[in-house]
Structure formats: structure tokens, C-alpha cells
Design a protein around this motif. Structure first.
Motif, PDB file in Angstrom:
ATOM      1  N   THR A  99      -7.078 -10.584   2.936  1.00 49.92           N
ATOM      2  CA  THR A  99      -5.726 -10.061   3.113  1.00 49.92           C
ATOM      3  C   THR A  99      -5.521  -9.642   4.561  1.00 49.92           C
ATOM      4  O   THR A  99      -6.293  -8.852   5.098  1.00 49.92           O
ATOM      5  N   ASP A 100      -4.466 -10.156   5.192  1.00 47.86           N
ATOM      6  CA  ASP A 100      -4.272  -9.976   6.632  1.00 47.86           C
ATOM      7  C   ASP A 100      -3.435  -8.762   7.017  1.00 47.86           C
ATOM      8  O   ASP A 100      -3.648  -8.159   8.065  1.00 47.86           O
ATOM      9  N   ILE A 101      -2.443  -8.436   6.191  1.00 48.72           N
ATOM     10  CA  ILE A 101      -1.446  -7.442   6.571  1.00 48.72           C
ATOM     11  C   ILE A 101      -1.351  -6.358   5.508  1.00 48.72           C
ATOM     12  O   ILE A 101      -1.346  -6.653   4.310  1.00 48.72           O
ATOM     13  N   SER A 102      -1.248  -5.109   5.932  1.00 52.82           N
ATOM     14  CA  SER A 102      -1.021  -4.004   5.007  1.00 52.82           C
ATOM     15  C   SER A 102       0.419  -3.534   5.156  1.00 52.82           C
ATOM     16  O   SER A 102       0.831  -3.096   6.230  1.00 52.82           O
ATOM     17  N   ARG A 103       1.185  -3.627   4.084  1.00 55.61           N
ATOM     18  CA  ARG A 103       2.560  -3.118   4.070  1.00 55.61           C
ATOM     19  C   ARG A 103       2.535  -1.739   3.436  1.00 55.61           C
ATOM     20  O   ARG A 103       2.351  -1.606   2.217  1.00 55.61           O
ATOM     21  N   SER A 104       2.664  -0.710   4.237  1.00 55.26           N
ATOM     22  CA  SER A 104       2.513   0.664   3.759  1.00 55.26           C
ATOM     23  C   SER A 104       3.850   1.375   3.693  1.00 55.26           C
ATOM     24  O   SER A 104       4.678   1.259   4.599  1.00 55.26           O
ATOM     25  N   PHE A 105       4.066   2.133   2.606  1.00 51.84           N
ATOM     26  CA  PHE A 105       5.320   2.879   2.482  1.00 51.84           C
ATOM     27  C   PHE A 105       5.090   4.241   1.854  1.00 51.84           C
ATOM     28  O   PHE A 105       4.108   4.480   1.157  1.00 51.84           O
ATOM     29  N   ASP A 106       6.011   5.137   2.127  1.00 50.84           N
ATOM     30  CA  ASP A 106       6.052   6.432   1.475  1.00 50.84           C
ATOM     31  C   ASP A 106       7.429   6.558   0.842  1.00 50.84           C
ATOM     32  O   ASP A 106       8.456   6.424   1.517  1.00 50.84           O
ATOM     33  N   GLY A 107       7.460   6.800  -0.478  1.00 50.32           N
ATOM     34  CA  GLY A 107       8.723   6.802  -1.195  1.00 50.32           C
ATOM     35  C   GLY A 107       9.721   7.825  -0.705  1.00 50.32           C
ATOM     36  O   GLY A 107      10.932   7.669  -0.892  1.00 50.32           O
ATOM     37  N   LEU A 108       9.244   8.886  -0.047  1.00 50.30           N
ATOM     38  CA  LEU A 108      10.131   9.927   0.474  1.00 50.30           C
ATOM     39  C   LEU A 108      10.410   9.744   1.961  1.00 50.30           C
ATOM     40  O   LEU A 108      11.051  10.592   2.591  1.00 50.30           O
ATOM     41  N   THR A 161       9.618   6.400  15.220  1.00 52.89           N
ATOM     42  CA  THR A 161       8.465   7.263  14.959  1.00 52.89           C
ATOM     43  C   THR A 161       7.267   6.451  14.484  1.00 52.89           C
ATOM     44  O   THR A 161       6.132   6.651  14.947  1.00 52.89           O
ATOM     45  N   LEU A 162       7.500   5.530  13.553  1.00 63.60           N
ATOM     46  CA  LEU A 162       6.412   4.710  13.021  1.00 63.60           C
ATOM     47  C   LEU A 162       5.785   3.837  14.104  1.00 63.60           C
ATOM     48  O   LEU A 162       4.562   3.654  14.138  1.00 63.60           O
ATOM     49  N   LEU A 163       6.603   3.304  14.997  1.00 64.29           N
ATOM     50  CA  LEU A 163       6.075   2.489  16.089  1.00 64.29           C
ATOM     51  C   LEU A 163       5.253   3.342  17.048  1.00 64.29           C
ATOM     52  O   LEU A 163       4.211   2.906  17.543  1.00 64.29           O
ATOM     53  N   GLU A 164       5.712   4.560  17.292  1.00 68.87           N
ATOM     54  CA  GLU A 164       4.952   5.476  18.149  1.00 68.87           C
ATOM     55  C   GLU A 164       3.617   5.854  17.503  1.00 68.87           C
ATOM     56  O   GLU A 164       2.635   6.117  18.199  1.00 68.87           O
ATOM     57  N   MET A 165       3.591   5.870  16.165  1.00 71.90           N
ATOM     58  CA  MET A 165       2.368   6.184  15.428  1.00 71.90           C
ATOM     59  C   MET A 165       1.386   5.024  15.430  1.00 71.90           C
ATOM     60  O   MET A 165       0.235   5.181  14.992  1.00 71.90           O
ATOM     61  N   GLY A 166       1.827   3.863  15.885  1.00 68.01           N
ATOM     62  CA  GLY A 166       0.926   2.716  15.970  1.00 68.01           C
ATOM     63  C   GLY A 166       1.247   1.564  15.049  1.00 68.01           C
ATOM     64  O   GLY A 166       0.512   0.568  15.021  1.00 68.01           O
ATOM     65  N   ALA A 167       2.330   1.671  14.270  1.00 73.27           N
ATOM     66  CA  ALA A 167       2.710   0.555  13.399  1.00 73.27           C
ATOM     67  C   ALA A 167       2.963  -0.685  14.250  1.00 73.27           C
ATOM     68  O   ALA A 167       3.586  -0.611  15.311  1.00 73.27           O
ATOM     69  N   GLU A 168       2.493  -1.821  13.757  1.00 71.88           N
ATOM     70  CA  GLU A 168       2.624  -3.066  14.521  1.00 71.88           C
ATOM     71  C   GLU A 168       3.801  -3.912  14.056  1.00 71.88           C
ATOM     72  O   GLU A 168       4.250  -4.811  14.770  1.00 71.88           O
ATOM     73  N   GLU A 169       4.281  -3.652  12.840  1.00 75.45           N
ATOM     74  CA  GLU A 169       5.445  -4.360  12.299  1.00 75.45           C
ATOM     75  C   GLU A 169       6.256  -3.371  11.473  1.00 75.45           C
ATOM     76  O   GLU A 169       5.748  -2.327  11.047  1.00 75.45           O
ATOM     77  N   ILE A 170       7.520  -3.726  11.236  1.00 77.42           N
ATOM     78  CA  ILE A 170       8.385  -2.900  10.406  1.00 77.42           C
ATOM     79  C   ILE A 170       8.934  -3.742   9.253  1.00 77.42           C
ATOM     80  O   ILE A 170       9.377  -4.875   9.451  1.00 77.42           O
ATOM     81  N   CYS A 171       8.875  -3.168   8.053  1.00 78.27           N
ATOM     82  CA  CYS A 171       9.482  -3.801   6.886  1.00 78.27           C
ATOM     83  C   CYS A 171      10.639  -2.935   6.412  1.00 78.27           C
ATOM     84  O   CYS A 171      10.472  -1.725   6.211  1.00 78.27           O
ATOM     85  N   GLU A 178       0.846  -1.191   0.000  1.00 80.39           N
ATOM     86  CA  GLU A 178       0.000   0.000   0.000  1.00 80.39           C
ATOM     87  C   GLU A 178       0.883   1.243   0.000  1.00 80.39           C
ATOM     88  O   GLU A 178       1.841   1.330   0.747  1.00 80.39           O
ATOM     89  N   ARG A 179       0.550   2.201  -0.886  1.00 76.77           N
ATOM     90  CA  ARG A 179       1.421   3.349  -1.125  1.00 76.77           C
ATOM     91  C   ARG A 179       0.985   4.619  -0.383  1.00 76.77           C
ATOM     92  O   ARG A 179       0.977   5.706  -0.959  1.00 76.77           O
ATOM     93  N   GLY A 180       0.616   4.494   0.856  1.00 72.40           N
ATOM     94  CA  GLY A 180       0.302   5.681   1.640  1.00 72.40           C
ATOM     95  C   GLY A 180      -0.798   6.518   1.024  1.00 72.40           C
ATOM     96  O   GLY A 180      -1.934   6.062   0.849  1.00 72.40           O
ATOM     97  N   LEU A 181      -0.478   7.758   0.679  1.00 73.83           N
ATOM     98  CA  LEU A 181      -1.475   8.673   0.119  1.00 73.83           C
ATOM     99  C   LEU A 181      -2.065   8.165  -1.187  1.00 73.83           C
ATOM    100  O   LEU A 181      -3.159   8.568  -1.575  1.00 73.83           O
ATOM    101  N   ASP A 190       8.452  10.096   4.367  1.00 71.29           N
ATOM    102  CA  ASP A 190       7.755  11.100   5.173  1.00 71.29           C
ATOM    103  C   ASP A 190       6.705  10.372   6.011  1.00 71.29           C
ATOM    104  O   ASP A 190       5.658   9.963   5.504  1.00 71.29           O
ATOM    105  N   THR A 191       7.004  10.199   7.271  1.00 72.68           N
ATOM    106  CA  THR A 191       6.136   9.394   8.131  1.00 72.68           C
ATOM    107  C   THR A 191       4.733   9.986   8.265  1.00 72.68           C
ATOM    108  O   THR A 191       3.766   9.256   8.518  1.00 72.68           O
ATOM    109  N   ARG A 192       4.595  11.287   8.054  1.00 71.62           N
ATOM    110  CA  ARG A 192       3.264  11.915   8.159  1.00 71.62           C
ATOM    111  C   ARG A 192       2.299  11.322   7.138  1.00 71.62           C
ATOM    112  O   ARG A 192       1.085  11.252   7.389  1.00 71.62           O
ATOM    113  N   ASN A 193       2.823  10.882   6.022  1.00 72.35           N
ATOM    114  CA  ASN A 193       1.976  10.325   4.961  1.00 72.35           C
ATOM    115  C   ASN A 193       1.501   8.911   5.262  1.00 72.35           C
ATOM    116  O   ASN A 193       0.716   8.342   4.496  1.00 72.35           O
ATOM    117  N   LEU A 194       1.989   8.330   6.357  1.00 73.18           N
ATOM    118  CA  LEU A 194       1.625   6.947   6.690  1.00 73.18           C
ATOM    119  C   LEU A 194       0.685   6.846   7.889  1.00 73.18           C
ATOM    120  O   LEU A 194       0.206   5.762   8.201  1.00 73.18           O
TER     121      LEU A 194
END
Length: 257
Positions: free
Chosen positions: A112-121, A164-174, A84-87, A123-127
Motif C-alpha cells: 500500500t503506497d498512500i495513507s488517506r488519514s482523516f479525523d471526523g471532527l 495547517t495540514l500542509l504545514e504539519m507535513g501532509a503531502e497530499e490533500i483529499c 486511516e482514521r487518525g487516532l 481536529d488537525t491535532r489528531n492527524l
């Protein structure tokens, strides 16, 4: 007892990064059982913008494809995940918030169980909304660190981003090393650093072959504590795709995993 490393991916990048080839639904369903019987895959990717468009060009409904493809894996207890591409959601252009929110709920219902989200720049705000919407829809919210190599993109840079991503609520890191230019030692340090922040967070190393670092990076990531390594299968591995399943499996097994 040696740590067990789950192998993942196989589906999207194996075909999409090797010339945009996309199997028909009946072909996908036919290979699901052999993949399950191999016994090494913990996760299989289900969909992404690139090949959903190819489904449509093929005259098939991508929503039907996802449901039929995920069912045998769901039944076998193998988790499925989407990119998933964020915005942009799973498209190549920005998507309205209400559509993005609905997308996560629909994809979960499709299997689908898991969403793998990224922002190409990076920018954690976009996630933030990707993380929120994924969890609200019942999916596991996995957030990515997009890897590049420069004086700015250090291990410390990525560790700060992961925190930062974990503080935002991310449950896993890729660790999304999509060009395969992450240096092996740095990838190992990065995984270890993430585990030092939170030893329970699951970490995936996703490295395309590119210049050739990804095989060694997979080993260093495993040594650093990675839980999953993404791989491809011959004849569609290496090159712009991922390191081959057999290579990575043999290497990790020989290293004691």
C-alpha cells in the motif's frame, strides 16, 4: 494540452458503502487485470476497517488479501491507498501509538503506497502522528478535509485547515465529501484555493452520491485543478456510493479534460 484527471478508488467504497459486501481474495485478483486494462485508474484503494472485519468473518486473513490484491497494481505502476482514521488507525476505536506506528510500516510492506488519514471532527491535532508515521513508514501522507455544509464550514474554514495540514507535513490533500453534501461551486473554489497555497500539492475529490451533488462537484473540482476524482462502477455506484465511472469519465472528457 488538456489536464489529465486520474480516476481512483473503486475498491473500498464501491463495495463497503453498498451493503458491506466484500469479495473473496480469488475474486479480487480475477478483476484486477480488467481494471488495469481499462487504462483510466491511477489509484486503487486497498483496505479499511470495515471490510477487513468482513475478511475475518469470511475466514480469510486480511493481510493476505491486501498483498494479493495490491501486487498486480503495484506491478502495473498503479498506486494503492488505504483509509486511516487518525487516532483509531483502521479500526473503530482508539489504537495505541506503537500499534499505529507499526501499522503504517506493515501496510507499506504489504504493497500500500498512500495513507488517506482523516479525523471526523476535523481536529488537525489528531492527524499529526498519522502524517508522521505514514512518512516514517515509507508511505505518502495524504490528509483529509471532512466536508459538511453549515455557516461555520465555509471554503475559508477548509482552506485554513488545509494550510495547517500542509504545514504539519501532509503531502497530499483529499476533499472527503463523505455525505455528498459539498456544494459544487464551493468544492471548485476549495480545490483552487488549495492549489493557490501550493500548486504542486496533489488534490483528490472524494464525493459520495448522496443527494446528487457529487457529479457536478467532480466537474467543478476538476476545473479548480484537482488531480484525482474518486468514482465507483455499476452496479455498485450512486446511492450511498460514488458517482459512476462512465458518467464522470464522459463528463470530464466532454469538458476538455
Amino acid at each position: 494540452m488538456a489536464k489529465e484527471i486520474g480516476l481512483g478508488l473503486i475498491y473500498r467504497d464501491m463495495w463497503q458503502s453498498s451493503g458491506k459486501y466484500m469479495p473473496r481474495v480469488d475474486q479480487l485478483v480475477r478483476v484486477a487485470t480488467p481494471i488495469i486494462d481499462m487504462g483510466c485508474f491511477k489509484r486503487v484503494e486497498t483496505n479499511g476497517g470495515g471490510f477487513e472485519q468482513i475478511n475475518l468473518l469470511y475466514g480469510e486473513n486480511p493481510n493476505t488479501s491486501v498483498r494479493k490484491w495490491t501486487k498486480p497494481f503495484n506491478d502495473a505502476g498503479i498506486q494503492t491507498h488505504m483509509l486511516e482514521r487518525g487516532l483509531n488507525g483502521i479500526r473503530m476505536y482508539p489504537v495505541p501509538k506503537d500499534v499505529r506506528r507499526l501499522m503504517f510500516a506493515v501496510k507499506k510492506k504489504q504493497g500500500t503506497d498512500i495513507s488517506r488519514s482523516f479525523d471526523g471532527l476535523n481536529d488537525t491535532r489528531n492527524l499529526q502522528l498519522s502524517i508522521d508515521y505514514a512518512k516514517e513508514g515509507g508511505m505518502i501522507a495524504q490528509a483529509c478535509l471532512c466536508i459538511t455544509h453549515s455557516k461555520l464550514h465555509t471554503v475559508e474554514y477548509y482552506l485554513k485547515m488545509a494550510e495547517t495540514l500542509l504545514e504539519m507535513g501532509a503531502e497530499e490533500i483529499c476533499i472527503k465529501d463523505m455525505a455528498g453534501i459539498g456544494r459544487p461551486a464551493s468544492m471548485g473554489k476549495l480545490v483552487k484555493g488549495i492549489k493557490d497555497i501550493n500548486k504542486n500539492v496533489l488534490v483528490t475529490y472524494h464525493g459520495h452520491s448522496g443527494p446528487g451533488f457529487s457529479v457536478t462537484s467532480s466537474l467543478e473540482a476538476a476545473r479548480g485543478g484537482a488531480d484525482f476524482i474518486d468514482v465507483g462502477m455499476e452496479p455498485l455506484s450512486f446511492g450511498t456510493g460514488h458517482a459512476d465511472l462512465l458518467t464522470v469519465h464522459a463528463m470530464l472528457k466532454d469538458a476538455g479534460f
